[in-house]
Motif scaffolding. Sequence first.
Motif, short mmCIF file in Angstrom:
data_model
loop_
_atom_site.label_atom_id
_atom_site.label_comp_id
_atom_site.label_asym_id
_atom_site.label_seq_id
_atom_site.Cartn_x
_atom_site.Cartn_y
_atom_site.Cartn_z
N HIS A 82 46.38 35.22 42.42
CA HIS A 82 47.33 34.50 43.28
C HIS A 82 48.78 34.61 42.78
O HIS A 82 49.72 34.55 43.57
N ASP A 83 48.94 34.77 41.45
CA ASP A 83 50.29 34.81 40.91
C ASP A 83 50.86 36.22 40.82
O ASP A 83 51.92 36.43 40.22
N GLN A 84 50.19 37.19 41.41
CA GLN A 84 50.66 38.58 41.35
C GLN A 84 51.22 39.01 42.70
O GLN A 84 50.60 38.79 43.73
N ARG A 85 52.40 39.60 42.69
CA ARG A 85 53.01 40.02 43.94
C ARG A 85 52.37 41.29 44.47
O ARG A 85 51.73 42.04 43.73
N ALA A 86 52.55 41.52 45.75
CA ALA A 86 51.99 42.71 46.39
C ALA A 86 52.72 43.97 45.90
O ALA A 86 53.77 43.88 45.25
N TRP A 87 52.16 45.12 46.21
CA TRP A 87 52.82 46.38 45.85
C TRP A 87 54.19 46.45 46.53
O TRP A 87 54.32 46.08 47.70
N SER A 88 55.18 46.94 45.82
CA SER A 88 56.53 47.01 46.38
C SER A 88 56.65 48.12 47.41
O SER A 88 57.49 48.06 48.31
N LEU A 98 50.08 46.82 52.31
CA LEU A 98 48.95 45.91 52.09
C LEU A 98 49.45 44.50 51.86
O LEU A 98 50.44 44.29 51.16
N PRO A 99 48.78 43.49 52.41
CA PRO A 99 49.22 42.10 52.22
C PRO A 99 48.93 41.61 50.81
O PRO A 99 48.07 42.15 50.11
N ARG A 100 49.65 40.61 50.41
CA ARG A 100 49.39 39.98 49.12
C ARG A 100 47.98 39.41 49.13
O ARG A 100 47.54 38.84 50.12
N GLY A 101 47.25 39.57 48.03
CA GLY A 101 45.89 39.07 47.95
C GLY A 101 44.84 40.03 48.47
O GLY A 101 43.68 39.66 48.62
N HIS A 102 45.23 41.29 48.76
CA HIS A 102 44.25 42.26 49.25
C HIS A 102 43.24 42.60 48.14
O HIS A 102 43.45 42.29 46.97
N GLU A 150 54.34 51.06 38.57
CA GLU A 150 53.80 49.83 39.14
C GLU A 150 52.37 49.68 38.65
O GLU A 150 51.62 50.66 38.56
N PHE A 151 52.00 48.43 38.36
CA PHE A 151 50.69 48.13 37.83
C PHE A 151 50.16 46.88 38.52
O PHE A 151 50.87 45.89 38.65
N ARG A 152 48.94 46.93 39.03
CA ARG A 152 48.33 45.77 39.65
C ARG A 152 46.89 45.64 39.15
O ARG A 152 46.22 46.64 38.89
N GLU A 153 46.45 44.39 39.01
CA GLU A 153 45.06 44.17 38.61
C GLU A 153 44.33 43.38 39.68
O GLU A 153 44.95 42.70 40.51
#
Length: 202
Positions: A82-88, A98-102, A150-153
């Motif tokens: 929840h505290d991670q922003r979507a891809w820029s 893609l929406p936040r929380g995908h 960019e890094f997302r988990e």
Amino acid sequence: MASPGELIATVAAVLGLPESRVFSAHRYLREAGIVTKGGRGNSAAKMTERDAVALIVAAVSAHELKESAAAFREWSGLVQPHDQRAWSGETCPPLGLLPRGHCFTDALATLLSTDSLDFLAGDAATQIRVQLGRPRLLATIRISPKGGEEFREYVVDPLPWSRAKTGRGLTAMPPDLQELYVFTEQTIYAVALCLSGRESLC
């Protein structure tokens, strides 16, 4: 679009897995209704990005091939914290849609799209690293083009150990020893090319 046979051969070759393993993973996924079904020859199913994600994840992570469907469902349940922003969208514009929380499988399917391939493969310096870890389920995607990163988990929501208790009433800790599966832009590009019907990045 690729046929099941073409996708199976590509996934096996690029990941260095026995083609028999990938074929069996596909069979179990098909029987579970997870991948596109079709006939033979000209009526064979045409594989989609989501089919490719299911096949890669199952072939890589299922300890027993009969668990292929369950393995895919596990990874498809991982979402952005929840505290991670979507891809820029700066490193890969399709991901920015893609929406936040995908979920993780949505992001991986987007990476395998023709639009992502055209953008990412245009910079030979771009590096992509996809990592899956268990038994504490965690997936990460890192894209490193020239001059940025960019890094997302993606995690289980809610975290299964957050409210678990030990026999002494203490909060249980997640397993510390992780089994990791890693693949890179080599797999992303090879599979995306297969799905697109192209023979090369040019």
